[in-house]
Every structure is written in structure tokens, then in C-alpha cells.
Write a protein that holds these residues in place. Structure first.
Motif, PDB file in Angstrom:
ATOM      1  N   ARG A  60      54.145 -67.789 -26.171  1.00 25.84           N
ATOM      2  CA  ARG A  60      55.269 -68.671 -26.428  1.00 25.84           C
ATOM      3  C   ARG A  60      54.769 -70.089 -26.695  1.00 25.84           C
ATOM      4  NH1 ARG A  60      57.163 -64.215 -26.192  1.00 25.84           N
ATOM      5  NH2 ARG A  60      59.054 -63.516 -25.102  1.00 25.84           N
ATOM      6  N   ASP A  61      55.681 -70.951 -27.130  1.00 27.99           N
ATOM      7  CA  ASP A  61      55.370 -72.373 -27.229  1.00 27.99           C
ATOM      8  C   ASP A  61      55.337 -72.967 -25.828  1.00 27.99           C
ATOM      9  OD1 ASP A  61      55.258 -72.319 -30.007  1.00 27.99           O
ATOM     10  OD2 ASP A  61      57.432 -72.706 -30.190  1.00 27.99           O
ATOM     11  N   PRO A  62      54.590 -74.051 -25.609  1.00 29.21           N
ATOM     12  CA  PRO A  62      54.548 -74.664 -24.286  1.00 29.21           C
ATOM     13  C   PRO A  62      55.938 -75.020 -23.783  1.00 29.21           C
ATOM     14  CG  PRO A  62      52.802 -75.565 -25.652  1.00 29.21           C
ATOM     15  CD  PRO A  62      53.654 -74.707 -26.560  1.00 29.21           C
ATOM     16  N   ALA A  63      56.186 -74.737 -22.508  1.00 28.19           N
ATOM     17  CA  ALA A  63      57.502 -74.992 -21.920  1.00 28.19           C
ATOM     18  C   ALA A  63      57.810 -76.477 -21.918  1.00 28.19           C
ATOM     19  CB  ALA A  63      57.543 -74.443 -20.497  1.00 28.19           C
ATOM     20  N   GLY A  64      59.041 -76.795 -22.260  1.00 30.08           N
ATOM     21  CA  GLY A  64      59.475 -78.185 -22.262  1.00 30.08           C
ATOM     22  C   GLY A  64      60.236 -78.581 -21.019  1.00 30.08           C
ATOM     23  N   CYS A  65      60.552 -77.593 -20.164  1.00 30.20           N
ATOM     24  CA  CYS A  65      61.271 -77.874 -18.920  1.00 30.20           C
ATOM     25  C   CYS A  65      60.867 -76.833 -17.891  1.00 30.20           C
ATOM     26  CB  CYS A  65      62.786 -77.861 -19.134  1.00 30.20           C
ATOM     27  SG  CYS A  65      63.445 -76.228 -19.572  1.00 30.20           S
ATOM     28  N   TRP A  66      61.233 -77.077 -16.653  1.00 28.95           N
ATOM     29  CA  TRP A  66      60.798 -76.206 -15.570  1.00 28.95           C
ATOM     30  C   TRP A  66      61.423 -74.813 -15.666  1.00 28.95           C
ATOM     31  CZ3 TRP A  66      56.960 -75.195 -12.888  1.00 28.95           C
ATOM     32  CH2 TRP A  66      57.014 -74.530 -11.663  1.00 28.95           C
ATOM     33  N   GLU A  67      62.676 -74.722 -16.030  1.00 25.08           N
ATOM     34  CA  GLU A  67      63.315 -73.408 -16.146  1.00 25.08           C
ATOM     35  C   GLU A  67      62.629 -72.567 -17.216  1.00 25.08           C
ATOM     36  OE1 GLU A  67      65.500 -71.909 -14.238  1.00 25.08           O
ATOM     37  OE2 GLU A  67      65.346 -73.653 -12.957  1.00 25.08           O
ATOM     38  N   ALA A  71      59.493 -72.819 -18.048  1.00 26.96           N
ATOM     39  CA  ALA A  71      58.206 -72.427 -17.470  1.00 26.96           C
ATOM     40  C   ALA A  71      58.374 -71.231 -16.537  1.00 26.96           C
ATOM     41  CB  ALA A  71      57.588 -73.604 -16.720  1.00 26.96           C
ATOM     42  N   LEU A  72      59.419 -71.246 -15.713  1.00 27.30           N
ATOM     43  CA  LEU A  72      59.666 -70.111 -14.819  1.00 27.30           C
ATOM     44  C   LEU A  72      59.957 -68.841 -15.609  1.00 27.30           C
ATOM     45  CD1 LEU A  72      61.848 -71.651 -11.950  1.00 27.30           C
ATOM     46  CD2 LEU A  72      59.450 -70.962 -11.869  1.00 27.30           C
ATOM     47  N   GLY A  73      60.659 -68.978 -16.725  1.00 23.95           N
ATOM     48  CA  GLY A  73      60.920 -67.813 -17.569  1.00 23.95           C
ATOM     49  C   GLY A  73      59.629 -67.217 -18.113  1.00 23.95           C
ATOM     50  N   GLN A  74      58.715 -68.050 -18.553  1.00 24.06           N
ATOM     51  CA  GLN A  74      57.435 -67.562 -19.045  1.00 24.06           C
ATOM     52  C   GLN A  74      56.631 -66.913 -17.911  1.00 24.06           C
ATOM     53  OE1 GLN A  74      55.355 -70.684 -21.116  1.00 24.06           O
ATOM     54  NE2 GLN A  74      56.947 -70.915 -22.680  1.00 24.06           N
TER      55      GLN A  74
END
Length: 517
Positions: free
Chosen positions: A148-155, A157-160
Motif C-alpha cells: 500500500r501507499d504509506p499511511a497518512g493517519c493512524w487508523e 496504519a492500523l488497517g495495514q
């Protein structure tokens, strides 16, 4: 103290802040005997990577076999693996040796931003992940592993992290240090999707060189020491890392991203002097082994919150809480709860007054007295007003305390007879769990309807979102955890037990209505 043997499989850093050099310091600082098998020789400093030399893969295998043929390996930490061939060699060795604890830090991007793996090696690393018990990627690395693309928010990031954990059947430590803001949340995500949160404020320092290496090595060591209690190991390692980061400015290493101060806590609490000896005689052994170092208040805060994670999850799952959130809780059950809460708060105010009388400082005395006389007694009167105004709520002042209410009150009263520290610790879950639950209810974590003005219990739910109570909760946590940090080990253990028992009572109190009985 049990000393465990921990093998680091990683690249080098001649400045000592990252790679194997940092791993060995981290392992020692967390109670392990460190060993190392070198995967790559890296010419780097605090400003970046200049060159990487990868020795023949056969030599890496020879190193690994030499260690495992002779030494009991309690844990393995894997860091930089510079090529697909190296990764496959490490995977083959892991399958043969089967270490009891394996932590993989999927090093792909250095703190400086340098990309360390090519596409073939990245694919090989993805295939290695299922052989680990835990992986500890930073957000750019997590995105690569997840595709995926780098997470832009914490939610995000948790999904990844959930995606990777489920697909690879591995625990994932999601780390929020790359996100903007004053907070740096971390979370341990299990293959089943269970999330264990580790909140934390950002430590203002640019000395972040080797933090990922150091944390993963510390977790591997702690997990080997405590029987693979991953939540506890992570909390302990994070507390050590934060202490070491906070002290990093005492070092003067390089002009870029400096390293953390791995031994700051040990040097501060233990000193550097050896045992005295007569001239010409060998140094005398200490008459008794040194005791454990005292944890910081911050470490105690993280440890205690993690220890009641199961109780908190069970509280979230109560039908009373779910019904309160979605508005389906029957009015009669709601009023039963409010009636018991009113009875409880009367006793709780008396306990807080007792804590105030026992408090060692004027500041603490004033705080606990304010809680008893203001927030608690004032809320008690609001409870009574709600009960007397509620339909079918006759004789609420004459309600009898339930067995659960009585048990909870008795626990608090008993703790209040055993000194300030234990009494204060027992009162803390009523602050902490209530404030946390309320913040998440009013924040929409249990559904958006809990935030609606049309909710049947909207007026009650609004009381959860009280900034004054949130501030008081933080003050209470601070007083109790600082007291625990300054207490003797025996007193600190009694405080922890009183806190955990009260947390269980807090869960039972929420669940005592017919909805969960």
C-alpha cells in the motif's frame, strides 16, 4: 534475574547507534546476553548510509550454525538482511533451528531515508515474515509489506497492520512515530485483529538513529525473559526506549540523527563503581545480587494499563455498554445502574477523603479532597436528581446496594486502611477506565449514534465528555504512578494488585445489571 541468550542477525553501524552494535546494547540493557551474526558491513554514520558490503552467504550460514551448534538460543532478533540470497539463508536456518522467540525488524529504509533493499530482496522478506512471531516495521516499511501507499493517519496504519497480521499469521507492532503531531501511538496487532494500544507523547529530540533496531531487540529480550508475554514485553521495552530517548541529549555523537542513550537508566540508578577491594587483591564479589532497578512513573503507567487490557476489552463487550451506546438499553436497567452508582459514589467520596488525609503533600491532599468534595459529591447529587425525575423511579434513595456494589466498596475501604499508596492505587480505575470509556463513547468508537442529540441517554452520555474530569484523571494517574515509582518493591506490588483488583470490580460494576447478569 534470569539472563537469556539473544542472537542478533543484522548489519553493522560503525557509529554504534544502529544495527548489531545497537542491538547488543539493547539486549544487555534489557537483561540478555547478546550474540551477533553479521549479515552486512555498512559504512554509515548519523547522516546516512555510504556503502554496503555483503559477505558471502555461506559465511553467514557458518556464523549462524556456529552459534546454534553450541549455545542455547532463547530469542532471535533479525534486522538488516541486504539481499534475497541472505534472506533465504536466514529463513532456511530458522526452519532448522526453530528459536522459541523470533522478532523481525524488516529494515528497508534507514532513518536517513535511504532505501536499503531492492525489489527481489523485498519479495523475499515478505516470504520470511511468517517465520517470525512479531514484526516491527516503521510506517514506510509497513506500507511496503502491505503493498500500500504509506499511511497518512493512524487508523490507516492500523488497517495495514491488520492486513499484514492476518495474511502472514504474525503479530505486528504498528508504530506511529512517522506521523505528525505531539502523539506517537504504537499498537500490537494480533493475527486475529486484536489491538493492544500503547499511547505516548512524542519526546522532543532528533536523536532517533537506531530506534527501530533498539526497540525490536529489547522486545525480543523481554519476551524471552517473560515467557513470550508480548503485551508485557512491548510495554517494558517501550518504557526503556522512552527513558533512553529522553536522555539521548546527554550524548554527543555525530551531527545528524544521533543515537539514543541505551544505558542511561542503568548508569543513573546503578552507578559505575565496582566493589572495593584491598590493594593487590581481586575485586570482592557483592554480598548479594543487585535488586531490580526501580521503574519510572511512565513505565508503571504503561505496564498497569497493559495489564488490565483484557479487563478493558471485556468491559467494552458488556451488553450494558453496547446498549448504552446504541440506545437500546432498557430504561429500567439504566436506572438500576444509576441507583447503584449513586450508592457507590457516596462511599467513593469517603474513600477519597481518606486518601486526602493520608496524602504526603499539600498538593495531593488538596487534589483528593477536591475530588471528594467537588466532582464526586456534585455528581452524586446529579445522580439522585436523575433518579427522582426518572419514570418509575420511586424510592431510589432507599435502594439497597447490590453484592457487586458492596464488594467494590469493601475493596476500596480495605485498601484505605493500608496506607496512602495502596488506597490511591485502588481508586484509580474509577478515574481511568471511566474517563477512557467516556472519551471513546463520545468520540464515536461505539457508533455515531452515541454522539446524537436524539439518543435516549444523550444527557447522561454528555457527562462523560467532561474536560475537568479528564484533567483530574491525568492528575490522579500522575500522583499514583509517581508514588509507585518511589515506593519499595513490596509496596509497589501491593499497589499494582489493588489497582488490578479495582479494575475487575469496575468491569463487574458496569456488568451487574440484568443486561449482563
Amino acid at each position: 534475574m534470569t539472563v537469556v541468550n539473544v542472537l542478533s542477525i543484522a548489519g553493522t553501524d560503525p557509529t554504534g547507534g544502529a544495527g548489531i552494535q545497537a542491538d547488543l546494547k539493547s539486549i544487555a540493557a534489557n537483561g540478555g546476553y547478546g550474540m551477533a551474526a553479521v549479515t552486512a558491513l555498512v559504512a554509515q554514520n548519523t547522516r546516512g548510509v555510504r556503502e554496503v558490503h555483503v559477505p558471502p552467504t555461506a559465511f553467514l550460514t557458518a556464523q549462524l550454525d556456529a552459534v546454534s551448534d553450541d549455545v542455547r538460543i532463547d530469542a532471535v532478533k533479525i534486522g538488516m538482511l541486504a539481499s534475497a540470497e541472505v534472506i533465504e539463508a536466514v529463513g532456511e536456518w530458522l526452519r532448522r533451528v526453530r528459536p522459541p522467540v523470533t522478532v523481525l525488524d524488516p529494515v528497508m529504509i534507514a532513518t536517513s531515508g535511504d532505501r536499503l533493499l531492492d525489489a527481489d530482496a523485498t519479495d523475499a522478506l515478505r516470504r520470511l515474515i511468517p517465520l517470525a512471531d512479531l514484526i516491527t516495521p516503521n510506517l514506510p516499511e509497513l506500507a511496503i509489506v502491505a503493498g500500500r501507499d504509506p499511511a497518512g493517519c493512524w487508523e490507516e496504519a492500523l488497517g495495514q497492520a491488520r492486513l499484514v497480521a492476518a495474511e502472514a499469521d504474525v503479530r505486528v507492532l504498528a508504530k506511529g512515530g512517522h506521523l505528525p503531531g505531539d502523539q506517537t501511538p504504537d499498537a500490537l496487532v494480533s493475527p486475529s485483529g486484536e489491538v493492544l494500544d500503547f499511547p505516548g507523547a512524542r519526546i522532543p529530540t532528533s536523536n532517533t538513529h537506531g530506534t527501530g533496531c533498539s526497540l525490536s531487540a529489547a522486545i525480543a529480550t523481554r519476551a524471552a525473559r517473560n515467557g513470550a508475554d508480548w503485551g508485557g514485553a512491548t510495554a517494558e521495552a517501550k518504557a526503556w526506549l522512552r527513558e533512553s530517548l529522553a536522555a539521548s541529549d546527554r550524548l554527543d555523537v555525530g551531527s545528524g540523527h544521533g543515537p539514543l542513550h541505551h544505558f542511561s537508566g542503568l548508569w543513573t540508578r546503578g552507578g559505575l563503581d565496582t566493589a572495593p577491594a584491598a590493594p593487590g587483591a581481586p575485586a570482592a564479589a557483592p554480598t548479594a545480587p543487585p535488586g531490580p532497578t526501580a521503574p519510572t512513573a511512565e513505565a508503571i503507567r504503561e505496564d498497569w494499563w497493559v495489564r488490565i487490557a483484557g479487563v478493558r476489552r471485556e468491559t467494552d463487550d458488556l451488553r450494558f455498554i453496547r446498549g448504552l451506546a446504541d440506545g437500546t438499553l432498557p430504561r429500567e436497567q439504566f436506572l438500576d445502574y444509576v441507583a447503584q452508582d449513586a450508592l457507590y459514589l457516596g462511599a467513593y467520596a469517603r474513600v477519597l477523603a481518606r486518601v486526602s488525609a493520608l496524602a504526603p503533600s499539600a498538593e495531593e491532599q488538596a487534589f483528593w479532597a477536591k475530588c471528594a468534595q467537588g466532582a464526586i459529591i456534585g455528581e452524586l447529587e446529579l445522580h439522585r436528581a436523575r433518579l427522582e425525575a426518572g419514570p418509575g423511579a420511586a424510592g431510589t434513595r432507599d435502594a439497597e446496594p447490590s453484592a457487586t456494589t458492596t464488594g467494590y466498596i469493601n475493596h476500596l475501604l480495605a485498601a484505605s486502611t493500608r496506607g496512602y499508596e495502596e488506597a490511591a492505587a485502588a481508586t484509580l480505575p474509577c478515574f481511568w477506565m471511566y474517563a477512557d470509556l467516556g472519551a471513546r463513547l463520545t468520540g464515536g468508537a461505539f457508533g455515531e449514534f452515541a454522539r446524537s442529540a436524539d439518543h435516549p441517554y444523550a444527557e447522561w452520555l454528555a457527562t462523560y465528555d467532561d474536560p475537568v474530569f479528564a484533567e483530574d484523571t491525568e492528575t490522579a494517574i500522575g500522583f499514583v504512578t509517581r508514588a509507585a515509582a518511589q515506593a519499595t518493591p513490596a509496596t509497589r506490588e501491593r499497589m499494582r494488585r489493588a489497582f488490578e483488583a479495582a479494575a475487575v470490580w469496575e468491569r463487574e460494576f458496569f456488568g451487574q445489571t440484568a443486561a449482563d447478569a
